[in-house]
Design a protein around this motif. Sequence first.
Motif, PDB file in Angstrom:
ATOM      1  N   GLN A 144      -4.229  -6.976   2.280  1.00  0.00           N
ATOM      2  CA  GLN A 144      -3.898  -8.023   3.241  1.00  0.00           C
ATOM      3  C   GLN A 144      -4.877  -9.187   3.172  1.00  0.00           C
ATOM      4  O   GLN A 144      -4.877 -10.045   4.054  1.00  0.00           O
ATOM      5  CB  GLN A 144      -3.841  -7.436   4.653  1.00  0.00           C
ATOM      6  CG  GLN A 144      -2.715  -6.409   4.816  1.00  0.00           C
ATOM      7  CD  GLN A 144      -2.672  -5.779   6.180  1.00  0.00           C
ATOM      8  OE1 GLN A 144      -3.621  -5.116   6.606  1.00  0.00           O
ATOM      9  NE2 GLN A 144      -1.570  -5.974   6.886  1.00  0.00           N
ATOM     10  N   ASP A 145      -5.669  -9.188   2.104  1.00  0.00           N
ATOM     11  CA  ASP A 145      -6.632 -10.276   1.917  1.00  0.00           C
ATOM     12  C   ASP A 145      -6.549 -10.849   0.505  1.00  0.00           C
ATOM     13  O   ASP A 145      -7.561 -11.187  -0.107  1.00  0.00           O
ATOM     14  CB  ASP A 145      -8.057  -9.814   2.232  1.00  0.00           C
ATOM     15  CG  ASP A 145      -8.469  -8.560   1.451  1.00  0.00           C
ATOM     16  OD1 ASP A 145      -7.737  -8.180   0.508  1.00  0.00           O
ATOM     17  OD2 ASP A 145      -9.511  -7.970   1.778  1.00  0.00           O
ATOM     18  N   GLY A 146      -5.328 -10.937  -0.012  1.00  0.00           N
ATOM     19  CA  GLY A 146      -5.136 -11.544  -1.323  1.00  0.00           C
ATOM     20  C   GLY A 146      -5.651 -10.719  -2.476  1.00  0.00           C
ATOM     21  O   GLY A 146      -5.982 -11.264  -3.527  1.00  0.00           O
ATOM     22  N   GLY A 147      -5.700  -9.402  -2.310  1.00  0.00           N
ATOM     23  CA  GLY A 147      -6.106  -8.524  -3.401  1.00  0.00           C
ATOM     24  C   GLY A 147      -7.574  -8.198  -3.458  1.00  0.00           C
ATOM     25  O   GLY A 147      -8.018  -7.490  -4.355  1.00  0.00           O
ATOM     26  N   ALA A 148      -8.365  -8.669  -2.513  1.00  0.00           N
ATOM     27  CA  ALA A 148      -9.801  -8.391  -2.534  1.00  0.00           C
ATOM     28  C   ALA A 148     -10.096  -6.934  -2.187  1.00  0.00           C
ATOM     29  O   ALA A 148     -11.024  -6.322  -2.728  1.00  0.00           O
ATOM     30  CB  ALA A 148     -10.533  -9.328  -1.574  1.00  0.00           C
ATOM     31  N   SER A 149      -9.314  -6.340  -1.271  1.00  0.00           N
ATOM     32  CA  SER A 149      -9.487  -4.935  -0.906  1.00  0.00           C
ATOM     33  C   SER A 149      -8.115  -4.300  -0.748  1.00  0.00           C
ATOM     34  O   SER A 149      -7.126  -4.982  -0.468  1.00  0.00           O
ATOM     35  CB  SER A 149     -10.297  -4.806   0.387  1.00  0.00           C
ATOM     36  OG  SER A 149      -9.620  -5.419   1.473  1.00  0.00           O
ATOM     37  N   TRP A 150      -8.069  -2.959  -0.926  1.00  0.00           N
ATOM     38  CA  TRP A 150      -6.785  -2.258  -0.934  1.00  0.00           C
ATOM     39  C   TRP A 150      -6.866  -0.994  -0.095  1.00  0.00           C
ATOM     40  O   TRP A 150      -7.901  -0.312  -0.064  1.00  0.00           O
ATOM     41  CB  TRP A 150      -6.398  -1.876  -2.375  1.00  0.00           C
ATOM     42  CG  TRP A 150      -6.152  -3.073  -3.244  1.00  0.00           C
ATOM     43  CD1 TRP A 150      -7.085  -3.843  -3.861  1.00  0.00           C
ATOM     44  CD2 TRP A 150      -4.885  -3.637  -3.574  1.00  0.00           C
ATOM     45  NE1 TRP A 150      -6.490  -4.858  -4.567  1.00  0.00           N
ATOM     46  CE2 TRP A 150      -5.133  -4.753  -4.412  1.00  0.00           C
ATOM     47  CE3 TRP A 150      -3.564  -3.312  -3.262  1.00  0.00           C
ATOM     48  CZ2 TRP A 150      -4.108  -5.551  -4.941  1.00  0.00           C
ATOM     49  CZ3 TRP A 150      -2.540  -4.094  -3.778  1.00  0.00           C
ATOM     50  CH2 TRP A 150      -2.815  -5.196  -4.605  1.00  0.00           C
ATOM     51  N   THR A 151      -5.743  -0.669   0.567  1.00  0.00           N
ATOM     52  CA  THR A 151      -5.635   0.532   1.389  1.00  0.00           C
ATOM     53  C   THR A 151      -4.438   1.342   0.931  1.00  0.00           C
ATOM     54  O   THR A 151      -3.347   0.792   0.734  1.00  0.00           O
ATOM     55  CB  THR A 151      -5.457   0.169   2.875  1.00  0.00           C
ATOM     56  OG1 THR A 151      -6.578  -0.610   3.308  1.00  0.00           O
ATOM     57  CG2 THR A 151      -5.347   1.425   3.726  1.00  0.00           C
ATOM     58  N   GLU A 152      -4.626   2.645   0.741  1.00  0.00           N
ATOM     59  CA  GLU A 152      -3.517   3.514   0.345  1.00  0.00           C
ATOM     60  C   GLU A 152      -2.668   3.858   1.559  1.00  0.00           C
ATOM     61  O   GLU A 152      -3.179   4.190   2.627  1.00  0.00           O
ATOM     62  CB  GLU A 152      -4.051   4.787  -0.301  1.00  0.00           C
ATOM     63  CG  GLU A 152      -2.953   5.681  -0.860  1.00  0.00           C
ATOM     64  CD  GLU A 152      -3.517   6.892  -1.594  1.00  0.00           C
ATOM     65  OE1 GLU A 152      -2.834   7.941  -1.556  1.00  0.00           O
ATOM     66  OE2 GLU A 152      -4.607   6.788  -2.171  1.00  0.00           O
ATOM     67  N   LEU A 153      -1.332   3.779   1.391  1.00  0.00           N
ATOM     68  CA  LEU A 153      -0.389   4.025   2.467  1.00  0.00           C
ATOM     69  C   LEU A 153       0.381   5.320   2.223  1.00  0.00           C
ATOM     70  O   LEU A 153       0.601   5.710   1.073  1.00  0.00           O
ATOM     71  CB  LEU A 153       0.604   2.865   2.575  1.00  0.00           C
ATOM     72  CG  LEU A 153       0.009   1.461   2.750  1.00  0.00           C
ATOM     73  CD1 LEU A 153       1.117   0.423   2.687  1.00  0.00           C
ATOM     74  CD2 LEU A 153      -0.748   1.355   4.065  1.00  0.00           C
ATOM     75  N   PRO A 154       0.834   5.997   3.273  1.00  0.00           N
ATOM     76  CA  PRO A 154       1.670   7.192   3.076  1.00  0.00           C
ATOM     77  C   PRO A 154       3.040   6.802   2.516  1.00  0.00           C
ATOM     78  O   PRO A 154       3.586   5.745   2.856  1.00  0.00           O
ATOM     79  CB  PRO A 154       1.782   7.777   4.481  1.00  0.00           C
ATOM     80  CG  PRO A 154       1.541   6.620   5.403  1.00  0.00           C
ATOM     81  CD  PRO A 154       0.562   5.730   4.703  1.00  0.00           C
ATOM     82  N   THR A 155       3.586   7.659   1.671  1.00  0.00           N
ATOM     83  CA  THR A 155       4.903   7.400   1.083  1.00  0.00           C
ATOM     84  C   THR A 155       5.738   8.681   1.072  1.00  0.00           C
ATOM     85  O   THR A 155       5.187   9.788   1.098  1.00  0.00           O
ATOM     86  CB  THR A 155       4.798   6.901  -0.366  1.00  0.00           C
ATOM     87  OG1 THR A 155       4.395   7.989  -1.218  1.00  0.00           O
ATOM     88  CG2 THR A 155       3.809   5.753  -0.498  1.00  0.00           C
ATOM     89  N   PRO A 156       7.059   8.551   0.993  1.00  0.00           N
ATOM     90  CA  PRO A 156       7.934   9.724   0.876  1.00  0.00           C
ATOM     91  C   PRO A 156       8.342  10.010  -0.565  1.00  0.00           C
ATOM     92  O   PRO A 156       9.271  10.783  -0.801  1.00  0.00           O
ATOM     93  CB  PRO A 156       9.153   9.284   1.695  1.00  0.00           C
ATOM     94  CG  PRO A 156       9.258   7.818   1.432  1.00  0.00           C
ATOM     95  CD  PRO A 156       7.830   7.311   1.265  1.00  0.00           C
ATOM     96  N   PHE A 157       7.675   9.426  -1.546  1.00  0.00           N
ATOM     97  CA  PHE A 157       8.140   9.467  -2.925  1.00  0.00           C
ATOM     98  C   PHE A 157       7.825  10.805  -3.586  1.00  0.00           C
ATOM     99  O   PHE A 157       6.779  11.413  -3.343  1.00  0.00           O
ATOM    100  CB  PHE A 157       7.499   8.350  -3.751  1.00  0.00           C
ATOM    101  CG  PHE A 157       7.651   6.977  -3.130  1.00  0.00           C
ATOM    102  CD1 PHE A 157       8.792   6.641  -2.427  1.00  0.00           C
ATOM    103  CD2 PHE A 157       6.640   6.029  -3.252  1.00  0.00           C
ATOM    104  CE1 PHE A 157       8.939   5.382  -1.853  1.00  0.00           C
ATOM    105  CE2 PHE A 157       6.778   4.773  -2.691  1.00  0.00           C
ATOM    106  CZ  PHE A 157       7.925   4.442  -1.974  1.00  0.00           C
ATOM    107  N   SER A 158       8.736  11.231  -4.442  1.00  0.00           N
ATOM    108  CA  SER A 158       8.530  12.464  -5.209  1.00  0.00           C
ATOM    109  C   SER A 158       8.494  12.191  -6.711  1.00  0.00           C
ATOM    110  O   SER A 158       8.240  13.112  -7.497  1.00  0.00           O
ATOM    111  CB  SER A 158       9.645  13.474  -4.894  1.00  0.00           C
ATOM    112  OG  SER A 158      10.920  12.935  -5.209  1.00  0.00           O
TER     113      SER A 158
END
Length: 351
Positions: free
Chosen positions: A159-173
Motif C-alpha cells: 500500500q506504499d507503492g511497493g516499498a513494503s509488502w504484507t502477505e494476505l490469506p487466500t483460498p487458493f489450492s
Amino acid sequence: MPSLVFLARIAGLVLAAQPSFRAPELVGGWRTSGPVLYQVNAVSTTPADDPVVYAAASIYSASESALFRSADGGKTWNTLVEAQGEFYSEILVDPRQSQRVYAGAHGSAPTASIYRSANAGQTWALAHSVSPSCSPSFAPGSTPDTVLSACGLKVLRSQDGGASWTELPTPFSVPMRLTPGASGSVLAYGASSIFRTTNDGGSWAAIASAPPGCPTLLALDVDPTDGNVLVSGTGMLGGSGFLCGGVFRSADGGKTWGDNALPDFYVTDVVIDPTSPSSVFAGASFLTGILPRGGVFQSHDGGGTWENLRVPASGAVRLALSPSGRRIHAATPVGVYDRGFRRTSTVLPRE
C-alpha cells in the motif's frame, strides 16, 4: 502444469545446443533488435508513452538474466540491472505512476524475490522475499499506491507503492496469476479456476472455472469496458505430450465459455486492446517435440476468429500492447519482436 519459466528454460537449452542458431529473417512487418540476452520471459509497456518498453530476459545455459529498457519502441535496448543467482520472470510498469516498475525473480534458492524501481528502472531495490520459490506476477490495486503480487498460493499487497509488502490469506489450492479486472477489481486465475477481489486482496470470491474444452488456464484478460467479458488462453500437457490448447471467450464472467477459437495452440498470453476491445491478441509458445509451433495471432471480432501474424520466431511467451494500440511487442526465445499497425478513422461527410 509446467511454468512459463520452465518452458523458457527448456527452450533455451534447445537453442544453446544449436551453435549455428541465429534470429530468423524479419517478415510481415516484424522487427527485432535484441536485447542481448535473447530468451525473453516478459515484456511490459509504459502507459501513455508508446516508445518505452521493458523486458526481462535470460540466457539459461549461461545462468545470466537481466532487465532491459527501450526508449524507442524496441529499436535499441539498455541494460538496467543484472540478476545475481536469479532469473527475472515478470515485469510490470505501474499504469498509474510510470516511474514505478516491479519485477519478479526466482532462482535455485528456496525463495523468490520482488524488486522495485521508483525511477523508471535506473536503480532497483529488493522489496520482498517469498518462500518457496515461485514466479511473482503483479496487478495494480484500487488506489494509486496499492499493488498486488501473486506468488504460488500466496498473495502479497503493498500500500506504499511497493516499498513494503504484507502477505494476505487466500483460498487458493493451485498456483495463481493476477490480471486487472473492471472497476478496480483484480482477478486471480490458476489452472482450473478464477477468483475475484474487490477489496485489494482482503477477500476472494470464486467466479468461474477453466473452459471445459481445455481445462487448464494459462492466460486471462478482461475487457476494461465490460467486466463480464473474459478471454482466456489455455494449454494442457500430459504423458503423451500436448493434449489441448486454444482461446475461449466468455460474455458472462466465466459462467459459460464459447467454442475454442484457436485450437491446437498452447496459448500462454492474451491481450485485449483497451482502446478497441474488439481487437484481441494471443501468443502461443513452442517446444520442439512437445508443443506445436506457436506464434502471435490477432482477432478483430473480440476473439471469435483469428489471423496468424506470422512472427518470425517459433513462439511467443508474453505480449504487450503499446498504449495507443498501434504496436504489439512479443517476448520470444529469440528476442523481443515488435510490429506496428495502421489505425484508420471514419470521417463522416459534411452535410
